[in-house]
Design a protein around this motif. Structure first.
Motif, PDB file in Angstrom:
ATOM      1  N   THR A  43       0.825  -1.207   0.000  1.00 45.26           N
ATOM      2  CA  THR A  43       0.000   0.000   0.000  1.00 45.26           C
ATOM      3  C   THR A  43       0.854   1.248   0.000  1.00 45.26           C
ATOM      4  N   SER A  44       1.931   1.214   0.788  1.00 49.58           N
ATOM      5  CA  SER A  44       2.825   2.362   0.853  1.00 49.58           C
ATOM      6  C   SER A  44       3.518   2.590  -0.488  1.00 49.58           C
ATOM      7  N   ALA A  45       3.996   1.481  -1.110  1.00 48.52           N
ATOM      8  CA  ALA A  45       4.666   1.609  -2.415  1.00 48.52           C
ATOM      9  C   ALA A  45       3.697   2.105  -3.474  1.00 48.52           C
ATOM     10  N   THR A  46       2.463   1.586  -3.448  1.00 53.14           N
ATOM     11  CA  THR A  46       1.450   2.014  -4.419  1.00 53.14           C
ATOM     12  C   THR A  46       1.118   3.483  -4.249  1.00 53.14           C
ATOM     13  N   ALA A  47       1.035   3.910  -2.993  1.00 52.07           N
ATOM     14  CA  ALA A  47       0.743   5.319  -2.723  1.00 52.07           C
ATOM     15  C   ALA A  47       1.864   6.213  -3.235  1.00 52.07           C
ATOM     16  N   ASP A  48       3.122   5.768  -3.020  1.00 52.73           N
ATOM     17  CA  ASP A  48       4.256   6.553  -3.509  1.00 52.73           C
ATOM     18  C   ASP A  48       4.242   6.633  -5.031  1.00 52.73           C
ATOM     19  N   THR A  49       3.942   5.479  -5.689  1.00 51.50           N
ATOM     20  CA  THR A  49       3.893   5.455  -7.150  1.00 51.50           C
ATOM     21  C   THR A  49       2.786   6.360  -7.677  1.00 51.50           C
ATOM     22  N   SER A  50       1.625   6.311  -7.037  1.00 50.78           N
ATOM     23  CA  SER A  50       0.503   7.139  -7.459  1.00 50.78           C
ATOM     24  C   SER A  50       0.825   8.619  -7.307  1.00 50.78           C
ATOM     25  N   ALA A  51       1.473   8.958  -6.188  1.00 49.91           N
ATOM     26  CA  ALA A  51       1.840  10.357  -5.967  1.00 49.91           C
ATOM     27  C   ALA A  51       2.848  10.826  -7.001  1.00 49.91           C
ATOM     28  N   SER A  52       3.832   9.960  -7.307  1.00 53.18           N
ATOM     29  CA  SER A  52       4.829  10.313  -8.317  1.00 53.18           C
ATOM     30  C   SER A  52       4.191  10.448  -9.696  1.00 53.18           C
ATOM     31  N   GLN A  53       3.266   9.537 -10.005  1.00 56.35           N
ATOM     32  CA  GLN A  53       2.564   9.595 -11.293  1.00 56.35           C
ATOM     33  C   GLN A  53       1.745  10.870 -11.408  1.00 56.35           C
ATOM     34  N   GLN A  54       1.060  11.221 -10.345  1.00 56.55           N
ATOM     35  CA  GLN A  54       0.251  12.431 -10.354  1.00 56.55           C
ATOM     36  C   GLN A  54       1.110  13.673 -10.513  1.00 56.55           C
ATOM     37  N   GLN A  55       2.281  13.666  -9.894  1.00 54.36           N
ATOM     38  CA  GLN A  55       3.190  14.791 -10.022  1.00 54.36           C
ATOM     39  C   GLN A  55       3.671  14.939 -11.471  1.00 54.36           C
ATOM     40  N   LEU A  56       3.967  13.787 -12.120  1.00 55.73           N
ATOM     41  CA  LEU A  56       4.373  13.816 -13.522  1.00 55.73           C
ATOM     42  C   LEU A  56       3.259  14.363 -14.412  1.00 55.73           C
ATOM     43  N   VAL A  57       2.031  13.925 -14.141  1.00 61.74           N
ATOM     44  CA  VAL A  57       0.891  14.378 -14.934  1.00 61.74           C
ATOM     45  C   VAL A  57       0.718  15.884 -14.790  1.00 61.74           C
ATOM     46  N   GLU A  58       0.826  16.385 -13.579  1.00 65.51           N
ATOM     47  CA  GLU A  58       0.673  17.824 -13.356  1.00 65.51           C
ATOM     48  C   GLU A  58       1.774  18.620 -14.057  1.00 65.51           C
ATOM     49  N   GLU A  59       3.009  18.147 -13.943  1.00 68.20           N
ATOM     50  CA  GLU A  59       4.116  18.829 -14.604  1.00 68.20           C
ATOM     51  C   GLU A  59       3.956  18.775 -16.118  1.00 68.20           C
ATOM     52  N   GLY A  60       3.539  17.604 -16.620  1.00 66.64           N
ATOM     53  CA  GLY A  60       3.321  17.468 -18.056  1.00 66.64           C
ATOM     54  C   GLY A  60       2.212  18.365 -18.560  1.00 66.64           C
ATOM     55  N   GLY A  61       1.167  18.539 -17.749  1.00 64.12           N
ATOM     56  CA  GLY A  61       0.071  19.423 -18.136  1.00 64.12           C
ATOM     57  C   GLY A  61       0.535  20.858 -18.301  1.00 64.12           C
ATOM     58  N   LYS A  62       1.411  21.302 -17.415  1.00 67.44           N
ATOM     59  CA  LYS A  62       1.939  22.664 -17.511  1.00 67.44           C
ATOM     60  C   LYS A  62       2.800  22.826 -18.768  1.00 67.44           C
ATOM     61  N   LEU A  63       3.662  21.829 -19.032  1.00 73.42           N
ATOM     62  CA  LEU A  63       4.512  21.885 -20.212  1.00 73.42           C
ATOM     63  C   LEU A  63       3.670  21.848 -21.489  1.00 73.42           C
ATOM     64  N   PHE A  64       2.634  21.025 -21.484  1.00 74.27           N
ATOM     65  CA  PHE A  64       1.770  20.908 -22.653  1.00 74.27           C
ATOM     66  C   PHE A  64       1.044  22.219 -22.927  1.00 74.27           C
ATOM     67  N   ALA A  65       0.516  22.824 -21.872  1.00 71.59           N
ATOM     68  CA  ALA A  65      -0.208  24.085 -22.041  1.00 71.59           C
ATOM     69  C   ALA A  65       0.702  25.187 -22.582  1.00 71.59           C
ATOM     70  N   ALA A  66       1.968  25.165 -22.156  1.00 69.62           N
ATOM     71  CA  ALA A  66       2.893  26.222 -22.552  1.00 69.62           C
ATOM     72  C   ALA A  66       3.489  26.004 -23.939  1.00 69.62           C
ATOM     73  N   ASN A  67       3.622  24.741 -24.376  1.00 80.95           N
ATOM     74  CA  ASN A  67       4.367  24.472 -25.600  1.00 80.95           C
ATOM     75  C   ASN A  67       3.578  23.783 -26.714  1.00 80.95           C
ATOM     76  N   CYS A  68       2.453  23.155 -26.383  1.00 77.74           N
ATOM     77  CA  CYS A  68       1.776  22.306 -27.371  1.00 77.74           C
ATOM     78  C   CYS A  68       0.316  22.682 -27.617  1.00 77.74           C
ATOM     79  N   ALA A  69      -0.324  23.279 -26.609  1.00 74.86           N
ATOM     80  CA  ALA A  69      -1.774  23.500 -26.677  1.00 74.86           C
ATOM     81  C   ALA A  69      -2.178  24.466 -27.776  1.00 74.86           C
ATOM     82  N   SER A  70      -1.305  25.381 -28.163  1.00 71.24           N
ATOM     83  CA  SER A  70      -1.671  26.346 -29.199  1.00 71.24           C
ATOM     84  C   SER A  70      -1.966  25.660 -30.533  1.00 71.24           C
TER      85      SER A  70
END
Length: 269
Positions: A43-70
């Motif tokens: 459960t602890s490992a899954t929680a860490d993986t989920s948190a890391s995945q969510q962080q990647l998604v959030e960072e990717g969303g910012k990069l996408f909005a700034a460089n690709c969304a146009s």
């Protein structure tokens, strides 16, 4: 006295004897304890993986909005100047961005490879974000791109499915309207796989119904063999086939004959 002592020993054995279910109880307790510890760790490992995945998604969303969304739209829906990215998957984003084809520098017949604009961490964030919004083809596993397939069978599959555009030796070739099939020399196995499953530019998509994972592994093995084994016949002349070879013979072969003829004629005069 001897009888009394014997009875006392027997009574002591009866008193010290374990209950028949004691061993079963100990096993159950051990299993429950082990299972509980494993569940907590998982459960602890899954929680860490989920948190890391969510962080990647959030960072990717910012990069996408700034460089690709146009071009591709904030919701990946596409615009008049860029196609939709719904369903392209992580493989397509990784291929386009890690080869420098995207972001597109200028419109033209097709996107050309150029220096990469993002770091590896940023690229991971981008393809993770797009993959989270809409699933599609993923990155290859190590077994498929390890180069441990059948090179001979891979060469046959390549000649049937790829050589008409990329040349039998993967040297690339011209297409219509200013488009071209790029050379596959030095292209990483990951990019070869991603191109097969996503069909970038003018390339068709080769899903697992067209070419199985084993077929793709064989083709990748063949291309690795070409990279690792230079032409045994001397100069490969760009691996462009009979056109370059004929031109070489025409210019140098006939040129040498003409030069010798002129020299012999001048000498006789």
């Amino acid at each position: 006295m001897a009888k009394k002592s014997s009875r006392t020993t027997t009574d002591q054995r009866k008193v010290g004897r374990r209950h028949p279910l004691a061993s079963v109880a100990l096993i159950v307790i051990g299993l429950l304890s082990t299972g509980g510890v494993y569940a907590l760790a998982t459960t602890s490992a899954t929680a860490d993986t989920s948190a890391s995945q969510q962080q990647l998604v959030e960072e990717g969303g910012k990069l996408f909005a700034a460089n690709c969304a146009s071009c591709h739209g904030l919701a990946l829906e596409g615009t008049d100047v860029g196609p939709t990215l719904i369903g392209v998957g992580e493989a397509s984003v990784h291929f386009q961005v890690s080869t420098g084809r995207m972001p597109l520098a200028a419109s033209g017949p097709q996107a050309e490879e150029k220096p990469v604009q993002f770091t590896e961490d940023q690229i991971e964030a981008l393809y993770t974000y797009v993959g989270a919004q809409s699933p599609g083809p993923g990155l290859p596993d190590e077994e498929t791109i390890a180069g441990e397939g059948d090179a001979a069978l891979g060469g046959e599959l390549f000649r049937i499915n790829c050589a008409m555009c990329h040349n039998v030796a993967g040297a690339g070739g011209a297409l219509t309207q200013g488009k071209f099939a790029p050379s596959l020399s030095g292209v990483t196995s990951t990019h070869v796989y991603e191109a097969m499953v996503t069909g970038p530019q003018n390339m068709p998509v080769f899903n697992n119904n067209n070419l199985t994972l084993e077929d793709k592994a064989d083709i990748i093995t063949y291309l690795q063999f070409l990279d690792e084994n230079p032409s045994p016949g001397g100069f490969d002349l760009g691996n462009l086939g009979p056109v370059s070879e004929g031109l070489f013979i025409w210019i140098f072969g006939l040129g040498a004959i003409v030069a010798i003829t002129v020299w012999l004629t001048a000498k006789s005069n």
